[in-house]
Design an enzyme around this catalytic site. Sequence first.
Site, short mmCIF file in Angstrom:
data_model
loop_
_atom_site.label_atom_id
_atom_site.label_comp_id
_atom_site.label_asym_id
_atom_site.label_seq_id
_atom_site.Cartn_x
_atom_site.Cartn_y
_atom_site.Cartn_z
N LEU A 19 26.25 29.29 45.19
CA LEU A 19 25.88 30.33 46.15
C LEU A 19 26.59 30.09 47.48
O LEU A 19 26.69 28.95 47.93
CB LEU A 19 24.36 30.27 46.41
CG LEU A 19 23.48 30.45 45.19
CD1 LEU A 19 22.03 30.10 45.53
CD2 LEU A 19 23.58 31.90 44.69
N ASP A 61 25.49 24.34 42.33
CA ASP A 61 25.04 23.87 43.65
C ASP A 61 24.36 22.51 43.57
O ASP A 61 23.79 22.04 44.56
CB ASP A 61 24.05 24.88 44.25
CG ASP A 61 24.77 26.07 44.88
OD1 ASP A 61 25.75 25.85 45.62
OD2 ASP A 61 24.37 27.23 44.62
N GLU A 66 19.72 17.32 48.41
CA GLU A 66 18.65 17.28 49.41
C GLU A 66 17.61 18.37 49.18
O GLU A 66 16.43 18.20 49.52
CB GLU A 66 19.24 17.47 50.81
CG GLU A 66 18.18 17.55 51.88
CD GLU A 66 18.74 17.69 53.28
OE1 GLU A 66 19.43 18.70 53.54
OE2 GLU A 66 18.50 16.81 54.10
N ASP A 67 18.05 19.48 48.60
CA ASP A 67 17.12 20.61 48.46
C ASP A 67 16.06 20.40 47.39
O ASP A 67 15.09 21.17 47.33
CB ASP A 67 17.93 21.90 48.19
CG ASP A 67 18.77 22.27 49.40
OD1 ASP A 67 18.24 22.14 50.52
OD2 ASP A 67 19.93 22.66 49.23
N ARG A 86 18.87 27.62 41.23
CA ARG A 86 18.83 26.20 41.58
C ARG A 86 17.55 25.50 41.10
O ARG A 86 17.43 24.28 41.23
CB ARG A 86 18.98 26.04 43.10
CG ARG A 86 20.30 26.62 43.62
CD ARG A 86 20.68 26.04 44.96
NE ARG A 86 20.73 24.59 44.91
CZ ARG A 86 20.77 23.81 45.98
NH1 ARG A 86 20.78 24.34 47.18
NH2 ARG A 86 20.80 22.50 45.86
N ARG A 132 14.71 30.76 51.73
CA ARG A 132 14.47 29.87 50.58
C ARG A 132 13.06 29.27 50.56
O ARG A 132 12.53 28.96 49.51
CB ARG A 132 15.49 28.72 50.60
CG ARG A 132 16.95 29.17 50.57
CD ARG A 132 17.32 29.76 49.23
NE ARG A 132 18.70 30.22 49.20
CZ ARG A 132 19.75 29.45 48.93
NH1 ARG A 132 19.58 28.17 48.67
NH2 ARG A 132 20.96 29.95 48.91
N HIS A 165 19.36 27.10 56.20
CA HIS A 165 18.19 26.23 56.18
C HIS A 165 17.87 25.77 57.60
O HIS A 165 18.74 25.79 58.48
CB HIS A 165 18.49 24.96 55.35
CG HIS A 165 18.55 25.20 53.87
ND1 HIS A 165 19.65 24.92 53.11
CD2 HIS A 165 17.62 25.67 53.01
CE1 HIS A 165 19.42 25.20 51.84
NE2 HIS A 165 18.18 25.67 51.75
N CYS A 252 22.72 17.76 53.30
CA CYS A 252 22.40 18.30 51.96
C CYS A 252 22.93 17.45 50.82
O CYS A 252 22.46 17.57 49.69
CB CYS A 252 23.01 19.67 51.73
SG CYS A 252 23.49 20.58 53.13
C1 CIR Z 1 22.96 27.03 48.48
O1 CIR Z 1 23.19 28.16 48.93
O2 CIR Z 1 21.86 26.72 48.05
C2 CIR Z 1 24.08 26.01 48.47
N1 CIR Z 1 25.33 26.67 48.24
C3 CIR Z 1 24.11 25.24 49.76
C4 CIR Z 1 22.91 24.41 49.99
C5 CIR Z 1 23.00 23.60 51.23
N2 CIR Z 1 21.87 22.75 51.36
C6 CIR Z 1 21.32 22.39 52.51
O3 CIR Z 1 21.71 22.88 53.58
N3 CIR Z 1 20.28 21.56 52.48
#
Ligand code: CIR
Length: 257
Positions: A19, A61, A66-67, A86, A132, A165, A252
């Site tokens: 994404l 992704d 971290e997510d 995700r 999110r 985020h 991340c």
């Molecule tokens: C997303 O859109 O989920 C990933 N392309 C990028 C996530 C980045 N994560 C973060 O800032 N903790």
Amino acid sequence: MRFSNAIVRIPGANFAQGLTTSGMQSPSVPRALEQHSAYCRALTEAGLKVTVMPADEEYPDGTFVEDTFIIAERVAIATRPGAMTRRGEVASVASAMSQFRRDVEQIVPPGTVDGGDVCQVGDHFLIGLSARTNEAGAGQLAATLARHHYTSSTIEIRGQSSLLHLKSGITYLGDRLFVVAPGFPPIAGFADYDRIEVAPIEAYAANGVRINDKVFIAAGFPKLAATLANLGYRTCVLDTSEFAKMDGGLSCLSLRF
Ligand code: CIR
């Protein structure tokens, strides 16, 4: 807070299919791999033992680990990422985490939380309400944290299109000092903390990460680098150009605990 471990995941061959809203060109996978290994070396040099998960082609992704988790001294919480594509990333990270933490809490439907929306400030957690992380997820997270004797508060970022985020726009350095993106709103309860507001041209640099004695910052942002050096911080400057193309940054790319 000192960290002794990190979990990372190598970017996959289809990393460019993740994404993104950046509008930048597609990332180069070989360069992303080089930048990722430099990041892992920097974690090791900062004193962390790094657990490296293999790439998972099902989740382009997935390198943004971290997510998938929120990890504090007294609790580890598996998230339920806001992006459908995700959600499946969490299971494999949970299995890597199981060697470190036995009791893992969980965000459950209809809640969604991305770890990138959660910023720990001592025993308090700032939780970003974003595209999110929804109210149900933030509520579950707050209740879980409270059971483990942490406090929390929410910050609305849904109106701020430049922030995917919460931590896209804020880094807590410790020492009662934040680095924030231009125009970042005042943080209730933290009026007496200092903040370094990055220049508009350096907005991306607001996402960094304090790791033990060092502050990791993205390469290409000399004003912030100079400000931190003047304050006596040891910086570790890392090229994140390929991750920025996918809306990602330094925090991340790892889970730290
Ligand atoms: C997303 O859109 O989920 C990933 N392309 C990028 C996530 C980045 N994560 C973060 O800032 N903790």
